[in-house]
Design a protein around this motif. Structure first.
Motif, PDB file in Angstrom:
ATOM      1  N   GLN A   1     -36.717 -15.503  11.358  1.00 45.43           N
ATOM      2  CA  GLN A   1     -36.642 -14.047  11.478  1.00 45.43           C
ATOM      3  C   GLN A   1     -37.205 -13.365  10.238  1.00 45.43           C
ATOM      4  O   GLN A   1     -36.915 -13.745   9.107  1.00 45.43           O
ATOM      5  CB  GLN A   1     -35.200 -13.613  11.713  1.00 45.43           C
ATOM      6  CG  GLN A   1     -34.641 -14.084  13.046  1.00 45.43           C
ATOM      7  CD  GLN A   1     -33.277 -13.509  13.346  1.00 45.43           C
ATOM      8  OE1 GLN A   1     -32.619 -12.942  12.480  1.00 45.43           O
ATOM      9  NE2 GLN A   1     -32.854 -13.635  14.593  1.00 45.43           N
TER      10      GLN A   1
ATOM     11  N   THR B   1     -39.316  -5.777  13.431  1.00 43.22           N
ATOM     12  CA  THR B   1     -37.857  -5.654  13.459  1.00 43.22           C
ATOM     13  C   THR B   1     -37.319  -6.764  12.580  1.00 43.22           C
ATOM     14  O   THR B   1     -38.024  -7.734  12.268  1.00 43.22           O
ATOM     15  CB  THR B   1     -37.273  -5.807  14.882  1.00 43.22           C
ATOM     16  OG1 THR B   1     -37.427  -7.169  15.308  1.00 43.22           O
ATOM     17  CG2 THR B   1     -37.955  -4.864  15.875  1.00 43.22           C
ATOM     18  N   ALA B   2     -36.083  -6.652  12.196  1.00 41.29           N
ATOM     19  CA  ALA B   2     -35.491  -7.688  11.348  1.00 41.29           C
ATOM     20  C   ALA B   2     -35.446  -9.033  12.063  1.00 41.29           C
ATOM     21  O   ALA B   2     -35.520 -10.086  11.425  1.00 41.29           O
ATOM     22  CB  ALA B   2     -34.094  -7.273  10.911  1.00 41.29           C
ATOM     23  N   SER B   3     -35.347  -9.005  13.389  1.00 40.33           N
ATOM     24  CA  SER B   3     -35.210 -10.254  14.148  1.00 40.33           C
ATOM     25  C   SER B   3     -36.536 -10.823  14.626  1.00 40.33           C
ATOM     26  O   SER B   3     -36.560 -11.885  15.258  1.00 40.33           O
ATOM     27  CB  SER B   3     -34.296 -10.031  15.354  1.00 40.33           C
ATOM     28  OG  SER B   3     -34.840  -9.061  16.224  1.00 40.33           O
ATOM     29  N   THR B   4     -37.651 -10.144  14.346  1.00 42.73           N
ATOM     30  CA  THR B   4     -38.956 -10.650  14.781  1.00 42.73           C
ATOM     31  C   THR B   4     -39.230 -12.016  14.155  1.00 42.73           C
ATOM     32  O   THR B   4     -39.093 -12.200  12.941  1.00 42.73           O
ATOM     33  CB  THR B   4     -40.069  -9.677  14.378  1.00 42.73           C
ATOM     34  OG1 THR B   4     -39.858  -8.430  15.026  1.00 42.73           O
ATOM     35  CG2 THR B   4     -41.436 -10.220  14.775  1.00 42.73           C
TER      36      THR B   4
ATOM     37  N   CYS C   1     -41.700  -5.626   8.457  1.00 38.89           N
ATOM     38  CA  CYS C   1     -41.217  -6.371   9.624  1.00 38.89           C
ATOM     39  C   CYS C   1     -41.175  -5.445  10.834  1.00 38.89           C
ATOM     40  O   CYS C   1     -40.610  -4.344  10.746  1.00 38.89           O
ATOM     41  CB  CYS C   1     -39.817  -6.913   9.367  1.00 38.89           C
ATOM     42  SG  CYS C   1     -39.740  -8.159   8.066  1.00 38.89           S
TER      43      CYS C   1
END
Length: 850
Positions: A147, A114-117, A112
């Protein structure tokens, strides 16, 4: 917006990207960062497993609407053929075909960003259960996942026509012709994209691949319509490819009017989502061949509008995508200019209507026109400011009914006006001074809202009788609601009187205004010093005027400093009168074309939401950032309380800024709370087209929607596609900044508490941390008509004003009720509205019967 993928390029692109290999060291690095996530799923066409479909996990693009997404899986992953045979389709992603047919796993060969992507999964090509070796290159199905960090070993994704329909209707504006999903990197656009992803989960269950009936919040979901749309796609999915009869029929019927045919199933459903009233019956007929998803419709709907919640209406009382209205504008005269067009409901419509503009006489199409009886009105903007003028050719069509899906309006012929003559003067309301200059507040010469002058001349003299004219400046008549003229180059300490007149084709010098003065030129001296910096993007080509104005009294000019050659982080210092009650807002104007008016191309924060201040002593660090956008699209919320009933509305305002907007479309919105406005584009008319139904002024674009009891929330976003006078376009996001619930209370009198026909109206202001910066308005209505609105000047009554005596407007003595007294036995309604600096409001309404 046309959705096309030429020559199967979407399949080629997805296949190539999904097949990009990485070295063993890269594989090991990825596995070290990300545990072996065993997210899995299946791909089905109808109820038939699709084998050999190429799977790819994508991170959304962040450089613009539909910008290129990033593939996250480097290895080849396809769906299993269920044979258990290590053939050419065997790979780790389908456990060497030992999984059930159509199933796959994502083996952890990705990381990922980022985790929030935000990520989504696509299935491209594959065999939908036909003879061995079949590969349907038109097959592109989709499931948005949310996410990236939320994926786990328990994640199961069922990709089919239903999840693809949900994705298309929640995310259509974000999907490019290539099939890529993305948005600009600014916070509003990314919030809008995140809201769209959340809305997918309110339409469909991506684990089961089934359409929902209700959201988690209990809002209505049109399950039958979603299933029917899925059935529209099934015949093409379960075919040999884009040249099959079933796919040719789908692509033909999904083709937008004047656009290109899609070449993939994803492209087709996105085109349907963006054009929900196009070829509805023909598309419905496709759904009858294999109604794999149930329940589904047995008759064609009026349109393919898929909206969470069902109570949204325009100010004319309409919910949904509306009709496509087409027509022709003709003109045989010699004038030139852009033509602005509006459809007007003959029964009236408050705050905004549908419309568009075209560069010259010819055909037009307006999307999202509600059913009703209309006329079409239009004018040619010969001056080029996007505003109506008496010099403009104009016309009105005969009335017609817009009750069909696609409507043709009567041809409208523009005719040249009689030569405009000016018989009245502009109103010179106030003139204020700054260092080496003056700013004048005025009202133009208008007739029924249409400006009569093509230019104005402001003169100044050392005597009130204007024995001699010491100087003058000519300003264009631009029809703006920002009615200010700025004059520079005057001598400090000089004392002048000012007057103005208008000029038109038939009047060289119109009647003079009343004389205003004396005005002593120089920097404001009363009050306390307010200081800070002004920052902006780009180079300044004109002077900066910076300072503050009292939002409670629009008749008082701003307190300004003039800076001839500003740079970003420009220091300023200006004196502002001390006041415990005045609410001051910052103003910054970089007059890029140096013409003394606020027009397109200038860098300004007028009409821009900004934080107010109070001034009771020297005030430092009041830093001002001028907006950089081409337009100032905003959405404000309206919260109404009557008795115990709460209702809501949203109000869009799109004035010009660094560019002049000439056409605006509201695109489908995807807010999980159901505060959505349309599933297809709705074209908004310019406020300049009469009859002007906008709230403020006659420029820009406005639209109002009632949401009923469905409450919006902070962070809700709405997308607008804006076309500018230079032919450029962009999609911008307007974000809800607040939903006020801080109502005025203890409203009196109410029915049964008084018998006065000339009452004093009282209330209690709300108490909250931000309430000291709120403003208040009072309104009295009877029999559907406004009787009195206070204040008559300014943007609102200052905090601490908790009463209005009959006939006494504290801001304007001449603003009195339209009746001398109320009538015994008649029921009236009156309200107090609380408004914040972003124009969000909370209104309490009570009834009163004297």
């Amino acid at each position: 917006m046309v959705r096309t993928v030429a020559g199967g390029s979407l399949l080629i692109a997805l296949t190539a990207l999904s097949g990009c290999g990485v070295g063993s060291s890269s594989q090991n690095a990825i596995k070290a960062i990300t545990p072996a996530v065993k997210a899995s799923g299946s791909v089905h066409g109808g109820q038939q497993p699709v084998t050999g479909a190429v799977m790819q996990l994508w991170a959304v693009g962040t450089t613009g609407m539909g910008s290129a997404a990033t593939p996250l899986i480097g290895a080849t992953v396809t769906t299993s053929d269920g044979t258990g045979v290590a053939n050419s389709n065997a790979n780790a992603g389908n456990a060497n075909n030992t999984l059930a047919a159509g199933n796959f796993t994502i083996t952890g060969d990705y990381t990922c960003p980022t985790a929030s992507t935000l990520v989504y999964l696509t299935a491209t090509g594959g065999n939908p259960g036909l003879t061995a070796g079949t590969n349907n290159s038109a097959l592109v199905l989709l499931a948005p996942l949310g996410q990236c960090g939320a994926l786990s070993s328990s994640t199961f994704v069922s990709i089919n026509e239903v999840t693809t329909v949900g994705a298309a209707f929640a995310l259509a504006p974000f999907i490019a012709n290539s099939g890529s999903i993305g948005a600009a990197s600014d916070s509003a656009s990314q919030q809008a994209l995140a809201n769209g992803f959340a809305s997918v989960n309110n339409l469909v269950n991506t684990s089961s691949g089934a359409a929902l009936t209700l959201t988690t919040g209990g809002l209505f979901v049109p399950q039958v319509k979603i299933d029917t749309l899925a059935n529209v796609l099934v015949p093409c999915v379960n075919s040999t490819g884009p040249t099959s009869a079933n796919c040719v029929a789908l692509f033909t019927d999904a083709t937008p009017s004047g656009g290109s045919a899609p070449t993939t199933i994803l492209g087709a459903i996105v085109d349907i989502a963006l054009n929900p009233t196009n070829n509805v019956t023909a598309l419905f007929n496709l759904s009858q061949a294999n109604a794999a998803f149930q329940p589904s419709s047995t008759s064609a709907p009026a349109g393919w509008n898929v909206i969470i919640g069902s109570s949204t209406t325009t100010a004319c009382g309409y919910a949904g995508g509306g009709n496509n209205l087409s027509g022709t504008i003709s003109y045989s005269g010699s004038k030139t200019g852009r033509i602005y067009i509006a459809v007007n409901n003959i029964n009236g419509c408050d705050v905004g209507t549908q419309g568009t503009s075209i560069s010259a006489a010819g055909t037009y199409t307006i999307h999202g026109v509600p059913p009703g009886t209309y006329t079409v009105q239009a004018f040619m903007d010969t001056l080029g400011y996007g505003a109506g003028n008496a010099a403009n050719p104009s016309g009105t069509s005969s009335s017609f009914s817009a009750s069909a899906v696609n409507v043709t309006a009567p041809t409208l012929t523009l005719t040249d006006p009689a030569t405009p003559t000016i018989t009245s003067s502009p109103n010179l309301n106030e003139v204020g001074a700054f260092n080496t200059g003056a700013i004048a507040l005025f009202d133009g010469v208008k007739n029924n809202g249409v400006e009569q002058a093509t230019s104005y001349t402001l003169q100044w003299s050392t005597t009130s009788a204007f024995t001699t004219v010491a100087g003058s400046q000519i300003f264009p008549a631009i029809g703006t609601n920002t009615n200010v003229w700025v004059v520079k180059g005057l001598t400090n300490s000089s004392v002048y009187y000012f007057r103005a007149y208008g000029t038109s084709a038939g009047t060289a010098v119109g009647p003079y205004s009343s004389v205003f003065g004396p005005v002593t030129i120089g920097a404001p001296s009363a009050g306390s010093t307010v200081s800070g910096t002004v920052s902006f993007t780009g180079a300044a080509t004109g002077p900066l005027y910076v300072g503050f104005y009292n939002q409670n009294n629009s008749a008082v000019p701003p307190y300004l400093q003039y800076i001839a050659n500003p740079v970003s982080l420009q220091a300023y210092s200006v004196n502002v009168p001390n006041s415990a009650t005045a609410v001051y807002l910052p103003v910054g104007i970089i007059d890029q074309n140096n013409d003394g008016v606020v027009d397109a191309g200038d860098i300004v924060n007028i009409n821009y939401q900004s934080s107010p201040i109070s001034v009771t002593g020297p005030t430092a660090n009041q830093n001002i950032t001028l907006p950089t956008g081409n337009s100032l699209a905003s959405v404000s919320t309206k919260h109404f309380l009557s008795g115990s009933t709460h209702t809501y509305a949203i109000y869009f305002s799109i004035p010009g800024a660094n560019k002049l907007p000439v056409a605006i479309s509201l695109l489908p919105s995807s807010n999980a709370d159901g505060a959505n406005i349309t599933s297809g584009p709705m074209d908004i008319a310019s406020c300049a087209v009469p009859p002007n139904t906008c709230r403020d002024g006659n420029t820009g674009f406005q639209m109002y929607f009632s949401l009923g009891s469905n409450a919006p929330t902070t962070g809700d976003t709405y997308l607008l596609k804006i076309t500018y006078s230079d032919a450029t376009t962009e999609t911008v996001a307007a974000t809800v900044t607040n939903v006020l619930s801080t109502f005025a209370t203890s409203l009196a009198p109410t029915t049964g508490t008084s018998v006065s026909t000339t009452p004093t109206f009282t209330w209690t202001d709300p108490v909250c941390g931000a309430c000291s910066n709120y403003t208040y308005t009072f309104e009295l209505d009877g029999a559907g008509n406004q009787i009195w609105y206070v204040p008559g000047n300014g943007n609102g009554l200052a905090p601490g004003t908790t009463s209005v005596a009959w006939g006494v407007d504290p801001s304007n003595a001449s603003n009195t009720p339209s009746v001398g007294s109320l009538t015994l036995g008649t029921t009236y309604s009156w309200s107090v509205t609380v408004q914040d600096g972003d124009f969000n409001s909370a209104t309490t309404t009570v009834s009163y019967q004297p």
